[in-house]
Design a protein around this motif. Structure first.
Motif, PDB file in Angstrom:
ATOM      1  N   MET A 128       0.794  -1.167  -0.088  1.00  0.00           N
ATOM      2  CA  MET A 128       0.012  -0.051  -0.009  1.00  0.00           C
ATOM      3  C   MET A 128       0.856   1.132   0.035  1.00  0.00           C
ATOM      4  O   MET A 128       0.498   2.234  -0.799  1.00  0.00           O
ATOM      5  N   LEU A 129       2.069   1.201   0.664  1.00  0.00           N
ATOM      6  CA  LEU A 129       2.790   2.436   0.809  1.00  0.00           C
ATOM      7  C   LEU A 129       3.828   2.406  -0.091  1.00  0.00           C
ATOM      8  O   LEU A 129       4.943   3.299  -0.193  1.00  0.00           O
ATOM      9  N   ALA A 130       4.090   1.541  -1.434  1.00  0.00           N
ATOM     10  CA  ALA A 130       4.782   1.459  -2.070  1.00  0.00           C
ATOM     11  C   ALA A 130       4.933   2.619  -3.072  1.00  0.00           C
ATOM     12  O   ALA A 130       6.075   3.166  -3.741  1.00  0.00           O
ATOM     13  N   ILE A 131       3.891   3.205  -3.492  1.00  0.00           N
ATOM     14  CA  ILE A 131       3.533   4.424  -4.221  1.00  0.00           C
ATOM     15  C   ILE A 131       2.661   5.188  -3.659  1.00  0.00           C
ATOM     16  O   ILE A 131       1.799   5.154  -2.882  1.00  0.00           O
ATOM     17  N   SER A 132       3.024   6.609  -4.103  1.00  0.00           N
ATOM     18  CA  SER A 132       2.424   7.888  -3.312  1.00  0.00           C
ATOM     19  C   SER A 132       1.019   7.867  -3.672  1.00  0.00           C
ATOM     20  O   SER A 132       0.653   7.327  -4.785  1.00  0.00           O
ATOM     21  N   ALA A 133       0.065   8.328  -2.850  1.00  0.00           N
ATOM     22  CA  ALA A 133      -1.193   8.328  -3.145  1.00  0.00           C
ATOM     23  C   ALA A 133      -1.578   9.351  -4.618  1.00  0.00           C
ATOM     24  O   ALA A 133      -2.472   8.987  -5.267  1.00  0.00           O
ATOM     25  N   ASN A 134      -0.710  10.351  -4.714  1.00  0.00           N
ATOM     26  CA  ASN A 134      -0.822  10.935  -5.767  1.00  0.00           C
ATOM     27  C   ASN A 134      -0.487  10.497  -7.032  1.00  0.00           C
ATOM     28  O   ASN A 134      -1.155  10.610  -8.245  1.00  0.00           O
ATOM     29  N   ALA A 135       0.470   9.742  -6.932  1.00  0.00           N
ATOM     30  CA  ALA A 135       1.151   8.866  -8.116  1.00  0.00           C
ATOM     31  C   ALA A 135      -0.040   7.930  -8.394  1.00  0.00           C
ATOM     32  O   ALA A 135      -0.521   7.434  -9.696  1.00  0.00           O
ATOM     33  N   LEU A 136      -0.715   7.265  -7.440  1.00  0.00           N
ATOM     34  CA  LEU A 136      -1.680   6.234  -7.558  1.00  0.00           C
ATOM     35  C   LEU A 136      -2.914   6.789  -8.006  1.00  0.00           C
ATOM     36  O   LEU A 136      -3.604   6.155  -9.087  1.00  0.00           O
ATOM     37  N   VAL A 183      -6.456   1.614  -3.450  1.00  0.00           N
ATOM     38  CA  VAL A 183      -4.892   1.575  -2.537  1.00  0.00           C
ATOM     39  C   VAL A 183      -4.823   3.060  -2.269  1.00  0.00           C
ATOM     40  O   VAL A 183      -4.072   3.231  -1.053  1.00  0.00           O
ATOM     41  N   ALA A 184      -4.961   3.835  -3.069  1.00  0.00           N
ATOM     42  CA  ALA A 184      -4.758   5.352  -2.699  1.00  0.00           C
ATOM     43  C   ALA A 184      -5.589   5.755  -1.603  1.00  0.00           C
ATOM     44  O   ALA A 184      -5.187   6.265  -0.736  1.00  0.00           O
ATOM     45  N   GLY A 185      -6.683   5.350  -1.544  1.00  0.00           N
ATOM     46  CA  GLY A 185      -7.681   5.731  -0.639  1.00  0.00           C
ATOM     47  C   GLY A 185      -7.433   5.009   0.691  1.00  0.00           C
ATOM     48  O   GLY A 185      -7.435   5.432   1.948  1.00  0.00           O
ATOM     49  N   SER A 186      -6.925   3.778   0.678  1.00  0.00           N
ATOM     50  CA  SER A 186      -6.331   3.149   1.769  1.00  0.00           C
ATOM     51  C   SER A 186      -5.101   3.756   2.537  1.00  0.00           C
ATOM     52  O   SER A 186      -5.038   3.543   3.624  1.00  0.00           O
ATOM     53  N   GLN A 187      -4.207   4.053   1.581  1.00  0.00           N
ATOM     54  CA  GLN A 187      -3.044   4.999   2.279  1.00  0.00           C
ATOM     55  C   GLN A 187      -3.344   6.310   2.695  1.00  0.00           C
ATOM     56  O   GLN A 187      -2.953   6.524   3.991  1.00  0.00           O
TER      57      GLN A 187
END
Length: 256
Positions: A128-136, A183-187
């Motif tokens: 979940m934390l491998a990529i930033s929410a903005n990038a996702l 995934v972005a929302g979960s982060q």
């Protein structure tokens, strides 16, 4: 007449976007100025410049990260960790940020071992934390647009094979786009639900209850990261990575 209307429309658009463009240019110039101060070992000036950028409302992982580096070079470990952690929240998969957090934590007084974590939970957290929410979010938009494009191809193509491929491709792309949003929302939810802070007081007596006369359970030192689970009239209930809990004063920490 149409030409004049076009000129008026263009002027109106420029009036709307020109201030934003000028602001972005000013912030970039200030960022480069801060970097120049840092490269010349003028760390206090770099700190002041980066802080002005943040106070202006223009913050990003690079600004937080460079501010953390400047604080570290200036000998302020708690502030360095605070801004490294802020940078981590915006770009959790960045190797440089994560390395500097580990490196700075090694300099703190308190060495706290993390409690064992269920392997599936640990795997999901890492994923979940491998990529930033903005990038996702950007990935999700691209995937959904591609899915829309293939769906349009499905409706307008006369070839059975193209229709079949484009239909299933659109389903896969839509699914991946929705999953990226999830995934972005979960982060975002993870960071919102896990409130943390850095201790700034050199020595803190962690109490058994939110009262000065309460018994001291253990002692913490500046630079230590704590998880916040409750707030009671100027006292925070905190939990450490090893599971220890207690109360300390709000004034002893700065929230990430």
């Amino acid at each position: 007449m149409k030409y004049n209307q076009l000129k008026i429309s263009l002027c109106f658009v420029l009036m709307l976007f020109l201030p934003a463009l000028c602001f972005a240019d000013d912030m970039q110039s200030a960022f480069e100025k801060g970097n120049s101060f840092y490269n010349k070992n003028h760390y206090k000036e770099a700190i002041s410049t980066y802080t002005q950028i943040i106070n202006a409302g223009s913050y990003s992982a690079p600004v937080y990260f460079n501010l953390g580096n400047a604080y570290y070079k200036d000998g302020d470990l708690p502030s360095a960790l605070l801004y490294y952690e802020k940078a981590h929240r915006l770009s959790p998969g960045d190797d440089d940020i994560n390395f500097n957090i580990r490196f700075a934590n090694a300099k703190t007084t308190d060495k706290i071992d993390e409690a064992p974590e269920f392997f599936l939970s640990k795997w999901w957290k890492g994923f979940m934390l491998a990529i930033s929410a903005n990038a996702l979010a950007i990935v999700a938009i691209v995937l959904i647009l591609l899915g829309s494009g293939t769906l349009i191809l499905y409706f307008f193509s006369n070839s059975f094979t193209v229709k079949k491929v484009s239909f299933f491709a659109s389903l896969v792309l839509f699914f991946l786009g929705i999953f990226a949003v999830f995934v972005a929302g979960s982060q975002v939810s993870y960071f919102n639900d896990n409130k943390q802070a850095i201790i700034f007081t050199s020595v803190v007596n962690v109490k058994g209850s939110p009262a000065e006369q309460a018994a001291t359970l253990f002692v913490l030192h500046d630079g230590t990261k704590v998880n916040i689970s409750d707030n009671n009239n100027g006292w925070l209930k905190i939990k450490l990575a090893n599971g220890n809990e207690g109360w300390l004063k709000l004034a002893d920490v700065k929230e990430i």
